[in-house]
Design an enzyme around this catalytic site. Structure first.
Site, PDB file in Angstrom:
ATOM      1  N   CYS B  87       0.623  -0.991  -0.040  1.00  0.00           N
ATOM      2  CA  CYS B  87      -0.041   0.011  -0.275  1.00  0.00           C
ATOM      3  C   CYS B  87       1.083   1.241   0.527  1.00  0.00           C
ATOM      4  O   CYS B  87      -0.038   2.480  -0.083  1.00  0.00           O
ATOM      5  CB  CYS B  87      -0.894  -0.014   1.240  1.00  0.00           C
ATOM      6  SG  CYS B  87      -1.629  -1.370   1.132  1.00  0.00           S
ATOM      7  N   CYS B 210     -13.141  -0.022   6.726  1.00  0.00           N
ATOM      8  CA  CYS B 210     -12.223  -0.391   6.162  1.00  0.00           C
ATOM      9  C   CYS B 210     -12.518   0.081   4.958  1.00  0.00           C
ATOM     10  O   CYS B 210     -13.188   0.725   4.234  1.00  0.00           O
ATOM     11  CB  CYS B 210     -12.804  -1.941   5.961  1.00  0.00           C
ATOM     12  SG  CYS B 210     -13.202  -2.759   7.822  1.00  0.00           S
ATOM     13  N   HIS B 336      -8.900   3.236  -1.661  1.00  0.00           N
ATOM     14  CA  HIS B 336      -7.659   3.341  -1.394  1.00  0.00           C
ATOM     15  C   HIS B 336      -6.850   2.601  -2.840  1.00  0.00           C
ATOM     16  O   HIS B 336      -6.987   0.809  -2.865  1.00  0.00           O
ATOM     17  CB  HIS B 336      -7.194   2.629   0.049  1.00  0.00           C
ATOM     18  CG  HIS B 336      -6.158   1.493  -0.320  1.00  0.00           C
ATOM     19  ND1 HIS B 336      -4.930   2.490  -0.051  1.00  0.00           N
ATOM     20  CD2 HIS B 336      -5.554   1.040   1.115  1.00  0.00           C
ATOM     21  CE1 HIS B 336      -3.905   1.829  -0.028  1.00  0.00           C
ATOM     22  NE2 HIS B 336      -4.640   0.590   0.784  1.00  0.00           N
TER      23      HIS B 336
END
Ligand code: ZN
Lengths: 142, 391
Positions: B87, B210, B336
């Site tokens: 990430c 999340c 994301h």
């Protein structure tokens, strides 16, 4: 690709997975589990001896993986258990390890609960049952 | 080392784009970045390219992704490399690009990130996200990525008295911000109750704790100080930056309520910039799960560990507060797309500093110094950047 652990790769870690065999650094005394090539405490790269860990420890933290959120290898388990707890255990000898909590699971999991390692089926891949450590809560102890 | 400025930045909206592949996403962000340069820039001025991506396209490893993408936008001969740190791939691409310019290897460099996650079945997505931790010992306890952060959250709650409701407030704040961002994936406000009543994922998290799976790309153009004037009179300088690493597995770390990688990265960035956390006007931090933003407050020096919950309770990290955090919506609401995230954060900081937040209601007023913070996996790596508007 995937989070696939091949049978040879699994086989190399059988001592750890079945019997919790760790390493002790002869230089500084640090207990290391799972084994690594370098000591986390003093950086030594050799002179490690194998040590048998007791398998006893305490819950350091935990979560409960919901049925729908389980990784693919564990979806079957999630299907029949509904959800399953995973704990970070601090062993008596110091190292912390991550593992599932096995039945009977207490109604409320608490940090600090004493636990003991048990050998259990973890999951099946390539038609081979992968055994390894889980932990069970020791009732009535503190 | 030479000083390095951002002269342009572009970013696709984040979300679900069935019609766009990894090449198209990159090209979209690239075009916007080129067009964002005040005095214009010819694409061939770019001398090196660093592109962050975890999956390299649809969950499959595709070798030499970076030259492939550069070829797609007409620049096959710009030396290019893919950078991967889960990430934090975008953040580490940015780090490498800054160093390429600072060291004199080149004057103009491109940093980018791209991820195509929505093409992948959820089963497969779990497989390739699973590999960003210590697969052998974390994943094979049946632990997911959310589960790892959930274990962190439970310990934080135990040590510092953080409550379930307080965790939810991170998501509530970031959704409030994301609603105003036209490029955010989830533009809807939620309440603490929404979070608590969401589908359980990994105790104490529900789905609202999340970040989502997203498609997206971001591109940042960097230039050495001596050539900045050719391209803009409003550069944003990177005045400090740093990176950090740690054991991938939680079980190997001494503390799980703090990320050593973030502390390492931020300490270096603050030292290089010669400033303290108090001088930061706003920040984009890595909130892949609600607890991650709480950790970031402590690890970036916004307050003492445990005390930082107050920042949220008192509204200080809301837009209009003393230190707005994740006005973009953060990973939680903006989205994301793994490899893109680090560069997407730089895009937001760049535009906020220049008063170009598009929608006036989401513009931070009079900000001079911004910070961005990108984390790989569950703290295996981190990159921190400090930016200042000059001119
Ligand atoms: Zn040692």
């Amino acid at each position: 690709m995937g989070a696939h652990i091949s049978i040879p790769m699994y086989q190399r870690a059988v001592k750890q997975r079945y019997r919790l065999v760790g390493l002790k650094c002869s230089n500084c005394g640090q207990i290391i589990f799972p084994p690594k090539a370098g000591c986390k405490s003093c950086g030594a790269l050799d002179n490690f001896t194998e040590v048998q860990l007791s398998g006893r420890g305490k819950i350091y933290s935990y979560t409960v993986i919901a049925g729908a959120g389980a990784p693919p290898e564990f979806s079957e388990e999630a299907a029949y258990r509904g959800a399953y707890p995973v704990v970070l255990v601090e062993l008596e000898e110091g190292p912390r390890i991550i593992a599932q909590l096995t039945e009977p699971v207490p109604a409320e999991i608490k940090i600090g609960m004493p636990v003991e390692m048990v050998l259990r089926q973890i999951y099946t891949e390539e038609d081979v049952i992968r055994y390894g450590y889980k932990f069970k809560v020791l009732e009535g102890e503190k | 080392m030479r000083r390095v400025a951002i002269i342009g930045a572009g970013q696709t909206p984040y979300g679900d784009f069935p019609e766009l592949g990894v090449k198209e996403l990159f090209a979209m962000a690239f075009k916007e970045a080129i067009e964002s340069v005040d005095k214009g820039i010819a694409p061939h001025e770019i001398q090196q390219a660093f592109i962050g991506s975890l999956s390299a396209g649809s969950g499959f490893q595709l070798g030499q992704l970076a030259p492939l993408l550069m070829g797609h936008v007409g620049l096959p001969n710009v030396p290019a490399v893919r950078v991967e740190n889960a990430c934090a791939s975008g953040g580490f691409a940015l780090y490498n690009a800054i160093n390429a310019v600072a060291s004199g290897q080149c004057d103009v460099a491109l940093a980018a990130g791209v991820e195509k996650m929505r093409d992948v079945s959820s089963t497969k997505a779990k497989y390739w996200l699973g590999i960003s931790g210590d697969t052998e010992f974390e994943r094979l306890a049946g632990l997911t990525f959310a589960g790892i952060y959930a274990i962190i959250a439970r310990r934080y709650m135990e040590e510092y008295g953080l409550t379930r409701e307080q965790l939810a407030k991170v998501a509530v704040k970031n959704h409030y911000h994301g609603k105003m961002n036209p490029k955010a994936q989830f533009r809807q406000e939620i309440t603490v109750e929404t979070v608590l009543k969401g589908a359980p994922v990994a105790d104490p998290f529900t789905v609202w704790d999340c970040s989502p799976t997203s498609d997206g790309a971001a591109v940042v153009l960097l230039c050495s100080e001596d050539r900045v004037k050719e391209f803009t009179d409003h550069p944003v300088f990177i005045i400090g930056y740093g990176i950090g690493s740690d054991y991938l597995a939680l079980q190997d770390r001494d503390s799980i309520t703090s990320f050593k990688a973030t502390r390492q990265a931020s300490t270096r960035a603050y030292r290089m910039a010669g400033i303290t956390p108090k001088e930061i006007d706003f920040a984009e931090v890595h909130d892949c799960f609600t607890i991650a933003e709480i950790l970031a407050y402590g690890d970036l020096g916004f307050g003492e560990k445990g005390e930082v919950i107050r920042l949220l309770e008192e509204g200080e990290t809301y837009l209009g507060g003393r230190l707005p955090v994740n006005v973009s919506g953060g990973l939680k609401s903006k989205g994301h797309p793994i490899g893109a995230t680090g560069c997407g954060q730089a895009y937001e900081v760049f535009n906020q500093l220049l008063g170009r937040a598009k929608n006036p209601e989401r513009q931070i007023k009079n900000a001079e110094v911004g910070l961005s913070h990108n984390v790989g996996g569950s703290g295996g790596t981190a990159a921190v950047f400090i930016y200042r508007r000059e001119g």
